[in-house]
Design a protein around this motif. Structure first.
Motif, mmCIF file in Angstrom:
data_model
loop_
_atom_site.group_PDB
_atom_site.id
_atom_site.type_symbol
_atom_site.label_atom_id
_atom_site.label_comp_id
_atom_site.label_asym_id
_atom_site.label_seq_id
_atom_site.Cartn_x
_atom_site.Cartn_y
_atom_site.Cartn_z
ATOM 1 N N HIS A 144 0.738 -1.265 0.081
ATOM 2 C CA HIS A 144 -0.052 -0.080 0.221
ATOM 3 C C HIS A 144 0.880 1.220 -0.163
ATOM 4 C CE1 HIS A 144 -3.062 2.742 0.798
ATOM 5 N NE2 HIS A 144 -2.676 3.329 2.041
ATOM 6 N N MET A 145 0.649 2.205 -1.021
ATOM 7 C CA MET A 145 1.477 3.410 -0.868
ATOM 8 C C MET A 145 0.628 4.793 -1.489
ATOM 9 S SD MET A 145 4.724 1.903 -3.437
ATOM 10 C CE MET A 145 3.738 0.782 -4.397
ATOM 11 N N VAL A 146 0.851 5.786 -0.563
ATOM 12 C CA VAL A 146 0.295 6.893 -1.331
ATOM 13 C C VAL A 146 1.169 8.027 -1.249
ATOM 14 C CG1 VAL A 146 -0.381 7.234 1.402
ATOM 15 C CG2 VAL A 146 -1.848 8.389 -0.181
ATOM 16 N N ILE A 147 0.922 8.718 -2.202
ATOM 17 C CA ILE A 147 1.717 10.031 -2.260
ATOM 18 C C ILE A 147 1.012 11.119 -2.104
ATOM 19 C CG2 ILE A 147 3.716 8.883 -3.655
ATOM 20 C CD1 ILE A 147 2.302 10.076 -6.083
ATOM 21 N N PHE A 148 1.389 12.148 -1.568
ATOM 22 C CA PHE A 148 0.656 13.256 -0.895
ATOM 23 C C PHE A 148 1.384 14.660 -0.740
ATOM 24 C CE2 PHE A 148 2.060 11.117 2.682
ATOM 25 C CZ PHE A 148 2.512 11.887 3.683
ATOM 26 N N ASP A 149 0.635 15.408 -0.737
ATOM 27 C CA ASP A 149 1.170 16.994 -0.399
ATOM 28 C C ASP A 149 0.460 17.475 0.692
ATOM 29 O OD1 ASP A 149 2.993 17.495 -2.741
ATOM 30 O OD2 ASP A 149 1.118 18.475 -3.977
ATOM 31 N N MET B 254 3.716 0.846 3.039
ATOM 32 C CA MET B 254 3.776 -0.262 3.870
ATOM 33 C C MET B 254 3.281 -1.624 3.164
ATOM 34 S SD MET B 254 0.224 1.297 5.613
ATOM 35 C CE MET B 254 0.801 2.907 5.450
ATOM 36 N N GLU B 255 3.377 -2.673 3.929
ATOM 37 C CA GLU B 255 2.935 -3.926 3.321
ATOM 38 C C GLU B 255 2.043 -4.359 4.347
ATOM 39 O OE1 GLU B 255 6.085 -6.463 2.338
ATOM 40 O OE2 GLU B 255 6.975 -4.908 0.908
ATOM 41 N N PHE B 256 1.339 -5.619 3.843
ATOM 42 C CA PHE B 256 0.265 -6.285 4.714
ATOM 43 C C PHE B 256 0.446 -7.700 4.105
ATOM 44 C CE2 PHE B 256 -1.420 -1.943 4.121
ATOM 45 C CZ PHE B 256 -1.655 -1.587 5.415
ATOM 46 N N ASP C 168 -2.250 0.284 -4.555
ATOM 47 C CA ASP C 168 -2.217 -0.861 -3.796
ATOM 48 C C ASP C 168 -1.701 -1.766 -4.844
ATOM 49 O OD1 ASP C 168 -3.003 0.012 -1.209
ATOM 50 O OD2 ASP C 168 -5.125 0.113 -2.230
ATOM 51 N N PHE C 169 -0.542 -2.612 -4.581
ATOM 52 C CA PHE C 169 -0.133 -3.645 -5.373
ATOM 53 C C PHE C 169 -0.051 -4.890 -4.962
ATOM 54 C CE2 PHE C 169 1.952 0.294 -7.159
ATOM 55 C CZ PHE C 169 2.062 -0.016 -8.439
ATOM 56 N N LYS C 170 -0.403 -5.891 -5.632
ATOM 57 C CA LYS C 170 0.097 -7.389 -5.470
ATOM 58 C C LYS C 170 1.212 -8.001 -6.309
ATOM 59 C CE LYS C 170 -3.507 -9.458 -3.012
ATOM 60 N NZ LYS C 170 -4.498 -11.057 -2.906
ATOM 61 N N GLN C 171 1.982 -8.547 -5.781
ATOM 62 C CA GLN C 171 3.182 -9.107 -6.574
ATOM 63 C C GLN C 171 2.670 -10.139 -7.640
ATOM 64 O OE1 GLN C 171 6.320 -10.569 -4.329
ATOM 65 N NE2 GLN C 171 7.491 -11.652 -5.837
#
Length: 102
Positions: free
Chosen positions: A8-13, A61-63, A97-100
């Motif tokens: 899970h990744m979030v980019i932000f200002d 982060m990862e889950f 959100d990514f899955k490998q």
């Protein structure tokens, strides 16, 4: 990362100038609140450096599973951080959100 994991990744200002004391406090408070959630793995706070992107910061982060990701989303620390800080201090964001697959 195993195939069931989610990154899970979030980019932000933020609504504050990059590098300001207010921005640094937000990043630290986010780290403290979100790493306290037991299902969160490999939490990282990032400062964006690429000229190809104009966002300032990132959390990643990862889950271990979809269930853990769902637990994180419903956890009181996450809900409180989103309601009390994210919605009032973040100017814009992009969530991925990514899955490998390999």
């Amino acid at each position: 990362m195993n195939p069931a994991s989610i990154r899970h990744m979030v980019i932000f200002d933020l609504k504050y100038p990059a590098g300001s004391p207010e921005a640094e406090k937000f990043l630290q408070d986010g780290y403290d609140a979100l790493t306290a959630i037991p299902v969160v793995r490999h939490f990282e706070v990032h400062r964006q450096v690429s000229a190809k992107n104009d966002y300032d910061y990132g959390f990643s982060m990862e889950f271990d599973s979809q269930q853990d990701y769902d637990t994180y989303n419903a956890h009181e620390n996450h809900v409180a951080f989103v309601e009390e800080r994210w919605k009032t201090e973040v100017a814009r964001f992009l969530e991925i959100d990514f899955k490998q697959i390999k």
